[in-house]
Design an enzyme around this catalytic site. Structure first.
Site, PDB file in Angstrom:
ATOM      1  CB  SER A  53      -0.544   0.171   1.207  1.00 21.62           C
ATOM      2  OG  SER A  53      -2.023   0.723   1.424  1.00 21.62           O
ATOM      3  CG  ASP A  55      -7.165  -2.041  -3.662  1.00 24.85           C
ATOM      4  OD1 ASP A  55      -7.737  -0.714  -3.615  1.00 24.85           O
ATOM      5  OD2 ASP A  55      -5.464  -1.881  -3.311  1.00 24.85           O
ATOM      6  CG  HIS A  92      -5.710  -1.977  -0.379  1.00 23.97           C
ATOM      7  ND1 HIS A  92      -5.204  -1.314  -1.374  1.00 23.97           N
ATOM      8  CD2 HIS A  92      -5.170  -1.104   0.872  1.00 23.97           C
ATOM      9  CE1 HIS A  92      -4.070  -0.534  -0.412  1.00 23.97           C
ATOM     10  NE2 HIS A  92      -4.218  -0.337   0.514  1.00 23.97           N
TER      11      HIS A  92
END
Length: 305
Positions: free
Chosen positions: A145, A240, A270
């Protein structure tokens, strides 16, 4: 959505990106209640600090296999959290297992967080760690991320500043584009775990007044030059809202002549491998990613596994 994630996501409280300090406190309390997970045999964790500018030091954690020596490859790992939350504790077992299974030293960076410390604080901390651990051994930068965004930014800065050679970058569900141009942000605005509104708020926390004209080392997707960057592995999650910025980043690297693999996994949210590491798809992707780390640290970054 993959059925192995549906029940978990239904019970997961939303993250409070409007108030990162409050979310950090909630996350710390939750971590204190996590069940103990077996520690992989043959790996030690060593707390350390690396020097940085202005007489600062950056906390790091080294996950070191018992048989490591000066020739052991290094993976520099950056945790996720939208540049404003997250903690190395959350990736502890992942880092230790990576060290054990791949035979690398994993260095996890406890970088500063926005909005208290906006850009370039996190980047400066991660780059200081890169400079400290770089040696005549294979070196890979990686993260999940926002950590993947920092890994990409570190690679760009190292190229532009004549910094340490990097043999590969592993970008898992990367958070890369402050301009928020990805079509999936419109297609999946209320995606589970991390929404388009969360993305916008995190970029505001991290970049502040730079958010409308982000620098490449703040928002790697804004780079004008994607050439001469390390070989990359990019993982995107099908459900996501950040999916398409990961896809576009991989395409930009490929167009610039950088060896890159892009994997888009359908039906998962995600950061899926961190949320549900025991799910069948998470286990499969983890084995694949470990193979990528092995290939990069063996000096075969441009080769198909």
């Amino acid at each position: 959505m993959d059925p192995e994630f549906a029940e978990f996501l239904a019970a997961m409280p939303p993250l409070q990106f409007d108030d990162p300090a409050a979310q950090r406190e909630l996350s710390a309390k939750a971590r204190a209640e996590w069940p103990l997970v077996p520690w992989p045999a043959g790996v030690s964790r060593i707390g350390d600090e690396v020097p940085a500018a202005l007489d600062r030091s950056v906390p790091i954690r080294r996950y070191v296999p018992d048989d490591a020596d000066e020739s052991t490859p290094v993976v520099l790992w950056m945790h996720g959290g939208g540049y404003c939350i997250g903690h190395p504790d959350e990736d502890e077992v992942f880092c230790a297992r990576l060290a054990a299974d791949v035979g690398v030293v994993v260095v996890s960076v406890d970088y500063r967080l926005a909005p208290e410390d906006p850009y370039p604080a996190a980047l400066d901390d991660c780059y200081a760690a890169l400079q400290h651990v770089a040696a005549e051994v294979p070196l890979v930068v990686a993260g999940m991320s926002a950590g993947a965004g920092l890994a990409a930014a570190v690679a760009i800065r190292a190229r532009d500043d004549g910094g340490p050679a990097i043999d590969g970058q592993v970008l898992l569900c990367p958070f890369l584009d402050a301009t928020m141009r990805g079509a999936s942000l419109t297609e999946l605005p209320t995606a589970a775990v991390f929404s388009a509104a969360d993305a916008r708020r995190c970029w505001q926390h991290y970049l502040g007044s730079l958010v409308d004209a982000p620098p490449a080392t703040g928002s790697p997707a804004a780079a004008r030059d994607f050439g001469r960057l390390p070989p990359a592995y990019v993982l995107a999650a099908g459900e996501d809202c950040l999916r398409d910025e990961a896809v576009e980043y991989a395409r930009q690297l490929q167009a610039a002549g950088v060896p890159v693999e892009l994997h888009v996994v359908p039906g998962v949210p995600h950061a899926f491998t961190a949320l549900q590491p025991g799910a069948a798809i998470s286990r499969r992707i983890r084995r694949e990613v470990e193979g990528v780390f092995g290939r990069f640290t063996a000096g075969g970054g441009g080769q198909t596994p």
